[in-house]
Scaffold this active site. Structure first.
Site, PDB file in Angstrom:
ATOM      1  N   CYS A 166     -26.753 -10.109 -17.430  1.00 35.94           N
ATOM      2  CA  CYS A 166     -26.151  -9.834 -18.737  1.00 35.94           C
ATOM      3  C   CYS A 166     -27.092 -10.248 -19.866  1.00 35.94           C
ATOM      4  CB  CYS A 166     -24.815 -10.565 -18.849  1.00 35.94           C
ATOM      5  SG  CYS A 166     -24.069 -10.394 -20.484  1.00 35.94           S
ATOM      6  N   CYS A 210     -25.055 -13.290 -21.938  1.00 37.34           N
ATOM      7  CA  CYS A 210     -24.747 -14.599 -21.346  1.00 37.34           C
ATOM      8  C   CYS A 210     -25.613 -14.904 -20.137  1.00 37.34           C
ATOM      9  CB  CYS A 210     -23.271 -14.697 -20.974  1.00 37.34           C
ATOM     10  SG  CYS A 210     -22.824 -13.768 -19.494  1.00 37.34           S
ATOM     11  N   CYS A 214     -17.704 -13.245 -20.486  1.00 37.31           N
ATOM     12  CA  CYS A 214     -18.974 -13.320 -21.209  1.00 37.31           C
ATOM     13  C   CYS A 214     -18.864 -14.297 -22.396  1.00 37.31           C
ATOM     14  CB  CYS A 214     -19.362 -11.934 -21.696  1.00 37.31           C
ATOM     15  SG  CYS A 214     -21.087 -11.754 -22.154  1.00 37.31           S
ATOM     16  N   CYS A 258     -21.962  -7.933 -19.730  1.00 37.39           N
ATOM     17  CA  CYS A 258     -20.767  -8.093 -18.914  1.00 37.39           C
ATOM     18  C   CYS A 258     -19.689  -7.122 -19.395  1.00 37.39           C
ATOM     19  CB  CYS A 258     -20.203  -9.506 -19.046  1.00 37.39           C
ATOM     20  SG  CYS A 258     -21.219 -10.770 -18.292  1.00 37.39           S
ATOM     21  N   GLY A 289       0.794  -1.219   0.000  1.00 35.77           N
ATOM     22  CA  GLY A 289       0.000   0.000   0.000  1.00 35.77           C
ATOM     23  C   GLY A 289       0.828   1.272   0.000  1.00 35.77           C
TER      24      GLY A 289
END
Lengths: 275, 288
Positions: B237, B240, B268, B262, B29
């Site tokens: 979606c 899909c 997808c 997606c 970080g």
């Protein structure tokens, strides 16, 4: 009475442990800007609940002194001892920076002359008041907001303005918001740099009235730097008069204002315009 | 192509970047400054990510690039071609076949594994930047762990919108220490950041690299009474049928018609292919 104690005499005077504990002890502070003196040879004690005024003309070192005390400037010599909650009197000049910054978020408060210096102008009033709470770990939105509403009420800002930005506030309201933002964590020592500067007289009067109420209610200790003698007359218990970086006179406020001893103080007191 | 060193950058530069990456991995970080190079593309096109990828790639690696989840957008295609030309590495669009994945603004839907490295393109690495403009001050705030200001931003969100409206680049706390900008990924992806793969973040213009080692604890900041919520469009979606993936809203005509698909094209496509192979709904579920 003039105060030009040598620091040694000053120290020995306070080795007496029966005396009440000062909240802040300033020992022989000096700050120079190259060859020029900012302030020098400043000694005083501030006791809990006491309000001390520092007056003097522009360039007399008032603000330099205040910034040294509040940790914004590093003094060239001297000690600023603060009575911390866990370790007693500690020199804040040599203290580790995280501790000093923690102090300035919790036990200290600093009210700037220009509210814009002390506020986040792009953050709402509520966020401004809540910032110190969040800085010390508050993580409950509802509680932070309740506290902010409470404090806005105390400084006479309507609750409906909580989500407005300070830029939509008048000068007097901004100054009151700055005070709320500073006092929300219940500090023990407040530094104020010309808190009424730039405000018109009726707004000044209201702000002073508010400040006086808060200082008395919360039992705050405060150091107020100003060139306005009326402000110290109203707020301060004790007065310190500065000229050219030196303290030329100290004493009880009424005593100094009504019976000035030093030539400069006499000039200062006689310069106030009467309406 | 023999005119370039492997993966475009010279070896000294790659060593410098690898040192920054290692330091970043050692302090999860923490933003490590590095001497970012001019790349043959404009700032904002992923110069940071490209440099990190260049320093990370080996000849055996299989490389994948996504932009907002898609393999076939301009940015993704040009970066993929860039490394095809300068490093000659194999490329793929399939998430599980890739060993290095450079991404802009998404984490792939498919779970990553310990053999993979995810490289993020970061525009502004400093999470406190819009709250505190001074770099000296933000560095001090990081070193002293003064992160109250980050919550002021979330407070403002709730005060103004009634909920935490920050939807992307949602600030996170890493291993209980550094507050980090996860790059502009949707907050839907935040919970995925504790993962087996190594995550590297490169900010070219801002000259910072930071990193997350595998399984690093990443916590999204929030309030007790307004907890973090990984949100997505409330649809499935159109292509899909997935209801667990992050969706893009696509306007399909000028009559206000719109569909949700997606954003992860590889995910997808794989689902659509599986559905064509196995037409029964039960089998579809099993294939997914």
């Amino acid at each position: 009475m003039t105060l030009q104690n040598s620091s040694d005499a000053f120290r020995s005077e306070y080795t007496d442990h029966s005396a009440p504990h000062p909240l802040l002890r300033v020992v022989d502070i000096e700050k120079c800007y190259g060859q020029r003196i900012g302030c020098t040879g400043v000694n005083f004690d501030l006791y809990p609940g006491e309000v001390m005024g520092i007056v003097g003309e522009s360039g007399s070192g008032k603000s330099t002194l205040l910034n040294c005390l509040a940790g914004h400037l590093e003094p060239d010599q001297g000690e600023v001892l603060f009575d911390t909650r866990d370790a007693g009197l500690v020199d804040t000049v040599t203290m580790a920076e995280p501790e000093r910054r923690m102090l300035s978020r919790t036990d200290w408060a600093f009210v700037h002359q220009h509210a814009r210096d002390g506020l986040r102008m792009s953050v709402s009033a509520g966020g401004n008041v809540g910032e110190r709470l969040m800085a010390v770990g508050a993580r409950h939105y509802g509680q932070i907001r309740d506290e902010a509403i409470d404090w806005l009420g105390r400084v006479e800002i309507n609750e409906t303005r909580i989500d407005d930005r300070p830029s939509a506030f008048s000068g007097g309201m901004q100054q009151r918001l700055q005070i709320a933002r500073n006092l929300v964590t219940g500090p023990r020592l407040v530094f104020m740099d010309e808190p009424t500067g730039g405000l018109d007289v009726s707004v000044q009067a209201r702000l002073l009235d508010l400040l006086r109420g808060l200082v008395r209610q919360m039992g705050l200790s405060a150091i107020i730097v100003t060139h306005d003698l009326a402000v110290v007359r109203l707020l301060a218990d004790r007065l310190m008069v500065m000229k050219d970086g030196h303290v030329v006179e100290t004493g009880l406020t009424d005593q100094v204002l009504d019976d000035p001893q030093h030539a400069y103080t006499q000039l200062l007191v006689s310069s106030v315009l009467q309406v | 192509m023999t005119d370039y060193n492997f993966a475009y950058l010279d070896e000294q530069t790659k060593r410098m970047i690898r040192r920054a990456i290692l330091k970043g991995l050692a302090i999860p970080g923490y933003q490590v400054p590095f001497a970012s190079r001019e790349m043959p593309m404009p700032y904002g096109w992923g110069t940071g990510g490209v440099q990190v990828s260049a320093a990370t790639l080996t000849p055996e690696d299989v490389f994948k690039v996504i932009d907002q989840g898609a393999d076939d957008t301009t940015n993704a295609v040009s970066i993929r071609k860039f490394f095809q030309a300068t490093a000659g590495v194999d490329t793929t669009e399939e998430t599980d076949k890739a060993t290095v994945i450079q991404t802009r603004h998404r984490i792939p839907e498919a779970a990553l594994n310990e053999d993979q490295i995810l490289v993020y393109q970061v525009p502004i690495p400093e999470p406190l930047r819009f709250l505190e403009p001074r770099e000296t001050e933000t560095r001090k705030m990081h070193s002293l762990e003064e992160y109250g200001l980050m919550h002021v931003k979330l407070y403002e969100d709730i005060a103004r919108h009634g909920a935490i409206a920050t939807a992307y680049a949602y600030p996170v706390k890493v291993e209980g220490r550094y507050v980090m900008d996860p790059s502009p990924i949707p907050k839907f992806d935040n919970p995925k950041m504790t993962m087996p793969a190594i995550q590297l973040f490169g900010a070219g213009r801002e000259q910072r690299i930071y990193a997350l080692p595998p399984y690093t604890e990443v916590v999204s900041l929030d309030f007790e009474d307004y907890p973090f919520e990984a949100s997505k469009a409330d649809h499935s979606c159109e292509l899909c049928g997935a209801d667990d993936s992050y969706l893009d809203e696509v306007i399909v005509d000028d009559q206000g018609g719109r569909i949700f698909v997606c954003s992860d094209t590889a995910y997808c496509t794989a689902r659509q292919a599986a559905q064509q192979d196995t037409p029964t709904p039960q089998a579809q579920e099993a294939a997914v």
